[in-house]
Write a protein that holds these residues in place. Structure first.
Motif, PDB file in Angstrom:
ATOM      1  N   GLN A   1      20.255 -41.738 -47.596  1.00 48.66           N
ATOM      2  CA  GLN A   1      20.569 -41.479 -46.199  1.00 48.66           C
ATOM      3  C   GLN A   1      22.069 -41.653 -45.984  1.00 48.66           C
ATOM      4  OE1 GLN A   1      18.689 -40.319 -43.936  1.00 48.66           O
ATOM      5  NE2 GLN A   1      19.789 -40.700 -42.032  1.00 48.66           N
ATOM      6  N   VAL A   2      22.665 -40.655 -45.363  1.00 44.39           N
ATOM      7  CA  VAL A   2      24.100 -40.716 -45.109  1.00 44.39           C
ATOM      8  C   VAL A   2      24.386 -41.769 -44.045  1.00 44.39           C
ATOM      9  CG1 VAL A   2      26.061 -39.448 -44.193  1.00 44.39           C
ATOM     10  CG2 VAL A   2      24.485 -38.328 -45.782  1.00 44.39           C
ATOM     11  N   GLN A   3      25.382 -42.580 -44.312  1.00 48.08           N
ATOM     12  CA  GLN A   3      25.841 -43.577 -43.342  1.00 48.08           C
ATOM     13  C   GLN A   3      27.333 -43.427 -43.133  1.00 48.08           C
ATOM     14  OE1 GLN A   3      24.434 -47.414 -44.859  1.00 48.08           O
ATOM     15  NE2 GLN A   3      22.711 -47.298 -43.443  1.00 48.08           N
ATOM     16  N   LEU A   4      27.740 -43.600 -41.884  1.00 43.81           N
ATOM     17  CA  LEU A   4      29.145 -43.514 -41.510  1.00 43.81           C
ATOM     18  C   LEU A   4      29.528 -44.789 -40.775  1.00 43.81           C
ATOM     19  CD1 LEU A   4      29.083 -39.876 -40.057  1.00 43.81           C
ATOM     20  CD2 LEU A   4      29.683 -40.550 -42.380  1.00 43.81           C
ATOM     21  N   VAL A   5      30.604 -45.414 -41.195  1.00 44.79           N
ATOM     22  CA  VAL A   5      31.047 -46.655 -40.569  1.00 44.79           C
ATOM     23  C   VAL A   5      32.520 -46.519 -40.203  1.00 44.79           C
ATOM     24  CG1 VAL A   5      31.336 -49.142 -40.821  1.00 44.79           C
ATOM     25  CG2 VAL A   5      29.375 -47.993 -41.889  1.00 44.79           C
ATOM     26  N   GLU A   6      32.808 -46.596 -38.903  1.00 47.68           N
ATOM     27  CA  GLU A   6      34.183 -46.471 -38.431  1.00 47.68           C
ATOM     28  C   GLU A   6      34.853 -47.840 -38.358  1.00 47.68           C
ATOM     29  OE1 GLU A   6      31.773 -43.580 -35.687  1.00 47.68           O
ATOM     30  OE2 GLU A   6      31.573 -45.629 -36.461  1.00 47.68           O
ATOM     31  N   SER A   7      36.166 -47.819 -38.449  1.00 48.24           N
ATOM     32  CA  SER A   7      36.970 -49.017 -38.242  1.00 48.24           C
ATOM     33  C   SER A   7      38.371 -48.582 -37.817  1.00 48.24           C
ATOM     34  CB  SER A   7      37.042 -49.872 -39.506  1.00 48.24           C
ATOM     35  OG  SER A   7      37.629 -49.144 -40.563  1.00 48.24           O
ATOM     36  N   GLY A   8      39.147 -49.549 -37.313  1.00 48.63           N
ATOM     37  CA  GLY A   8      40.539 -49.280 -37.016  1.00 48.63           C
ATOM     38  C   GLY A   8      40.879 -49.137 -35.547  1.00 48.63           C
ATOM     39  N   GLY A   9      39.887 -49.190 -34.674  1.00 46.58           N
ATOM     40  CA  GLY A   9      40.181 -49.092 -33.254  1.00 46.58           C
ATOM     41  C   GLY A   9      40.874 -50.340 -32.743  1.00 46.58           C
ATOM     42  N   GLY A  10      41.323 -50.279 -31.494  1.00 52.47           N
ATOM     43  CA  GLY A  10      41.983 -51.438 -30.903  1.00 52.47           C
ATOM     44  C   GLY A  10      42.755 -51.069 -29.665  1.00 52.47           C
ATOM     45  N   LEU A  11      43.601 -51.998 -29.243  1.00 54.56           N
ATOM     46  CA  LEU A  11      44.443 -51.832 -28.058  1.00 54.56           C
ATOM     47  C   LEU A  11      45.870 -51.551 -28.502  1.00 54.56           C
ATOM     48  CD1 LEU A  11      44.964 -52.096 -24.984  1.00 54.56           C
ATOM     49  CD2 LEU A  11      45.255 -54.561 -25.376  1.00 54.56           C
TER      50      LEU A  11
END
Length: 125
Positions: free
Chosen positions: A1-11
Protein backbone atom coordinates in the motif's frame (compact mmCIF):
# COMPACT_ATOMS: atom_id res chain seq x y z
CA UNK A 1 0.00 0.00 0.00
CA UNK A 2 1.37 3.37 -1.01
CA UNK A 3 2.00 5.73 1.88
CA UNK A 4 2.88 9.40 1.73
CA UNK A 5 4.26 11.31 4.70
CA UNK A 6 4.78 15.08 4.53
CA UNK A 7 7.13 17.16 6.63
CA UNK A 8 8.69 20.60 6.64
CA UNK A 9 5.75 22.89 7.30
CA UNK A 10 5.87 25.71 9.81
CA UNK A 11 5.59 29.43 10.44
CA UNK A 12 7.57 31.84 8.28
CA UNK A 13 7.51 35.55 7.58
CA UNK A 14 6.42 36.92 4.24
CA UNK A 15 9.30 36.79 1.78
CA UNK A 16 10.81 33.76 3.47
CA UNK A 17 11.31 30.20 2.28
CA UNK A 18 10.32 26.69 3.29
CA UNK A 19 10.97 23.26 1.81
CA UNK A 20 8.29 20.61 2.12
CA UNK A 21 9.20 16.94 1.84
CA UNK A 22 7.05 13.95 0.97
CA UNK A 23 8.37 10.47 1.76
CA UNK A 24 6.77 7.91 -0.53
CA UNK A 25 6.77 4.18 0.24
CA UNK A 26 4.98 0.97 -0.62
CA UNK A 27 5.08 1.24 -4.38
CA UNK A 28 7.15 1.36 -7.55
CA UNK A 29 7.00 5.00 -8.48
CA UNK A 30 8.46 5.08 -11.96
CA UNK A 31 5.07 5.58 -13.62
CA UNK A 32 3.54 7.78 -10.94
CA UNK A 33 2.28 11.34 -11.05
CA UNK A 34 3.13 13.17 -7.83
CA UNK A 35 1.65 16.45 -6.73
CA UNK A 36 1.33 19.04 -4.00
CA UNK A 37 -2.11 20.43 -3.23
CA UNK A 38 -3.09 23.00 -0.63
CA UNK A 39 -6.26 23.93 1.18
CA UNK A 40 -6.83 27.17 3.06
CA UNK A 41 -9.67 27.59 5.57
CA UNK A 42 -12.99 28.02 3.79
CA UNK A 43 -11.48 27.33 0.38
CA UNK A 44 -11.38 24.37 -1.95
CA UNK A 45 -8.30 22.20 -2.27
CA UNK A 46 -6.16 23.42 -5.17
CA UNK A 47 -3.20 22.07 -7.07
CA UNK A 48 0.10 23.79 -6.40
CA UNK A 49 2.49 21.74 -8.51
CA UNK A 50 2.80 18.29 -10.07
CA UNK A 51 5.56 16.16 -11.54
CA UNK A 52 5.84 13.00 -13.60
CA UNK A 53 8.18 10.68 -11.71
CA UNK A 54 9.55 9.09 -14.90
CA UNK A 55 10.82 12.15 -16.75
CA UNK A 56 10.50 15.01 -14.26
CA UNK A 57 8.06 16.97 -16.39
CA UNK A 58 6.38 19.57 -14.16
CA UNK A 59 3.24 21.67 -13.95
CA UNK A 60 2.61 24.70 -11.73
CA UNK A 61 -0.39 26.75 -10.74
CA UNK A 62 -0.13 30.31 -12.04
CA UNK A 63 -0.14 31.64 -8.48
CA UNK A 64 3.16 29.94 -7.62
CA UNK A 65 5.08 30.02 -10.93
CA UNK A 66 8.54 31.44 -10.46
CA UNK A 67 8.38 31.04 -6.67
CA UNK A 68 7.85 27.31 -6.05
CA UNK A 69 9.78 24.36 -7.42
CA UNK A 70 8.71 20.71 -7.31
CA UNK A 71 11.34 18.00 -7.59
CA UNK A 72 11.84 14.32 -6.86
CA UNK A 73 14.68 12.09 -5.70
CA UNK A 74 14.50 8.72 -7.41
CA UNK A 75 16.91 7.08 -4.98
CA UNK A 76 15.27 8.23 -1.75
CA UNK A 77 11.68 8.09 -3.07
CA UNK A 78 11.15 11.67 -1.97
CA UNK A 79 9.22 14.55 -3.50
CA UNK A 80 10.03 18.13 -2.52
CA UNK A 81 8.36 21.50 -2.79
CA UNK A 82 10.77 24.40 -2.46
CA UNK A 83 8.77 27.52 -1.65
CA UNK A 84 10.44 30.91 -1.98
CA UNK A 85 9.13 34.48 -1.71
CA UNK A 86 6.25 33.24 0.41
CA UNK A 87 3.15 35.38 0.75
CA UNK A 88 0.42 35.39 3.40
CA UNK A 89 -1.98 33.99 0.80
CA UNK A 90 0.20 30.86 0.62
CA UNK A 91 -1.01 29.97 4.12
CA UNK A 92 -2.72 26.57 3.95
CA UNK A 93 -2.44 22.91 4.76
CA UNK A 94 -0.25 21.35 2.09
CA UNK A 95 -0.87 17.78 0.96
CA UNK A 96 1.26 15.37 -1.01
CA UNK A 97 -0.74 13.32 -3.52
CA UNK A 98 0.02 10.49 -5.91
CA UNK A 99 -1.51 8.42 -8.66
CA UNK A 100 -0.03 5.33 -10.30
CA UNK A 101 -0.14 6.63 -13.88
CA UNK A 102 0.70 9.70 -15.93
CA UNK A 103 -2.22 12.04 -15.38
CA UNK A 104 -3.38 14.55 -17.96
CA UNK A 105 -5.79 16.32 -15.63
CA UNK A 106 -3.06 17.38 -13.22
CA UNK A 107 -5.24 19.77 -11.27
CA UNK A 108 -8.20 17.51 -10.51
CA UNK A 109 -7.86 16.24 -6.95
CA UNK A 110 -10.24 13.35 -7.61
CA UNK A 111 -7.66 11.93 -10.04
CA UNK A 112 -5.24 11.20 -7.20
CA UNK A 113 -5.67 7.99 -5.23
CA UNK A 114 -3.07 8.42 -2.52
CA UNK A 115 -2.80 11.30 -0.06
CA UNK A 116 -0.63 12.28 2.86
CA UNK A 117 -1.92 13.65 6.13
CA UNK A 118 -0.97 17.24 5.36
CA UNK A 119 1.42 19.78 6.84
CA UNK A 120 0.54 23.32 7.92
CA UNK A 121 2.27 26.28 6.31
CA UNK A 122 1.62 29.68 7.86
CA UNK A 123 3.03 32.87 6.35
CA UNK A 124 2.85 35.97 8.53
CA UNK A 125 2.72 39.48 7.11
Amino acid sequence: QVQLVESGGGLVQAGGSLRLSCAASGGTFGSFTMAWFRQAPGKERELVAAIYWSDGNTYYADSVKGRFTISRDNVKNMVYLQMNSLKPEDTAVYYCAAQARRLILWATSDEYRYWGQGTQVTVSS
